[in-house]
Write an enzyme that holds these catalytic residues in place. Structure first.
Site: not given
Ligand SMILES: Cc1cc2nc3c(=O)[nH]c(=O)nc-3n(C[C@H](O)[C@H](O)[C@H](O)COP(=O)(O)OP(=O)(O)OC[C@H]3O[C@@H](n4cnc5c(N)ncnc54)[C@H](O)[C@@H]3O)c2cc1C
Length: 290
Positions: A164, A213, A283
């Site tokens: 992470r 998480s 996280e």
């Molecule tokens: C129901 C649920 C289940 C989940 N299950 C998992 C799982 O199994 N495994 C897991 O690892 N995670 C899980 N997650 C967490 C999440 O989905 C992941 O961390 C996901 O990769 C975040 O992506 P996002 O586009 O939503 O990022 P955001 O929430 O929009 O941002 C998260 C971080 O990423 C950065 N970011 C976003 N886009 C960019 C970019 N283009 N360049 C640089 N930085 C960027 C943001 O600045 C921020 O720091 C879950 C979340 C939910 C709600």
């Protein structure tokens, strides 16, 4: 020329995160193309911090809002494949769309992405993973852009992706990434993706306002076990609750504010520390004014 039509002042961010909470971003920019983003950054003379946003599935934006520019990558979402099977995805592409794209091109190795509700950019930032795989295992390289519009390609080893986390300076925003894959059978890929979806339905709350998480696991503990052992399952603060189904998930159950959610997380941290002596680390990313 800057496409100013997509620069919005005082944009309410609550509908753009999974938690459905949060205040306004001073500015919000949603580039419609790589060129649009490049022009905006080159011409931008506002001396404000810039923060990239993906699907908002791992973030809390505080109620008092963010005093900077949020760049929303969600329209930059094209996916391609070359003759060697290398898949290129723009960083606003949803993980699940990339998984389906790979399946449709009979490529295996990306199935785990079907269950992660984020974008490729968020996935790289968090080195997201599930079911024995993680972004680090499939990423070849990523092209990133900084606040001055300078582009740079980073190999996966440059990012030092770990559980992470990554070690790249926060000035870089991910634009497009290349992934390796192997030839696979469509039926087997589909079967694996179906299993992942079903298993998640059993173990995680679905269709809820959450950030996934909340806390990271440690080297010698699982966050959920400490939370459970500290009697935090079902604990409430305002409209926020610790999920009864998966106690490392906070749910916005009843019109919670970002403050309710963050404070509930802090209460859990305190209880876990008192009970087990272990320090939980968030996280979920938290941004904005206190
Ligand atoms: C129901 C649920 C289940 C989940 N299950 C998992 C799982 O199994 N495994 C897991 O690892 N995670 C899980 N997650 C967490 C999440 O989905 C992941 O961390 C996901 O990769 C975040 O992506 P996002 O586009 O939503 O990022 P955001 O929430 O929009 O941002 C998260 C971080 O990423 C950065 N970011 C976003 N886009 C960019 C970019 N283009 N360049 C640089 N930085 C960027 C943001 O600045 C921020 O720091 C879950 C979340 C939910 C709600």
């Amino acid at each position: 020329m800057i496409n100013r039509s997509s620069l919005i002042e005082n944009k309410n961010m609550s509908k753009l995160t999974w938690f459905g909470v949060g205040g306004c971003s001073k500015y919000y920019f949603q580039p419609s193309s790589e060129q649009d983003l490049f022009s905006f950054l080159k011409d931008n003379n506002m001396n404000l911090p810039i923060y990239p946003l993906g699907a908002g599935s791992n973030i809390i934006i505080r109620d008092q809002g963010y005093d900077g520019i949020i760049i929303h990558f969600n329209k930059l979402k094209e996916i391609f494949i070359d003759k060697k099977g290398v898949i290129t995805a723009y960083c606003g592409a949803m993980d699940a769309d990339v998984a389906r794209f790979a399946r449709n091109h009979l490529r295996t190795g990306l199935e785990f992405l079907i269950g992660i509700p984020g974008t490729i950019g968020g996935g790289i930032k968090m080195n997201s993973g599930a079911y024995g795989s993680e972004i680090k295992k499939i990423l070849i390289d990523v092209t990133a852009i900084n606040k001055n519009g300078i582009l740079k390609k980073f190999k996966v080893s440059d990012l030092k992706l770990d559980y992470r986390t990554n070690k790249l300076n926060d000035e870089w925003m991910f634009l497009k990434a290349r992934f390796k894959s192997n030839i696979g059978s469509k039926d087997l890929i589909q079967k694996k993706m179906k299993e992942i979806i079903q298993s998640r339905k059993k173990s995680q709350p679905t269709g809820q306002k959450t950030g996934g998480s909340t806390f990271m696991n440690g080297k010698d503990f699982k966050a959920w076990q400490l939370i459970d052992a500290s009697q935090c399952r079902g604990l409430k603060n305002g409209g926020a609750i610790i999920s009864n189904k998966h106690c490392n998930f906070i749910i916005n159950e009843n019109n919670a504010t970002a403050t309710d959610i963050e404070a509930l997380g802090e209460i859990v941290k305190e209880k876990v520390f008192k009970n087990t002596g272990k320090k939980l680390n968030w996280e979920i990313k938290i941004i904005g004014k206190k």
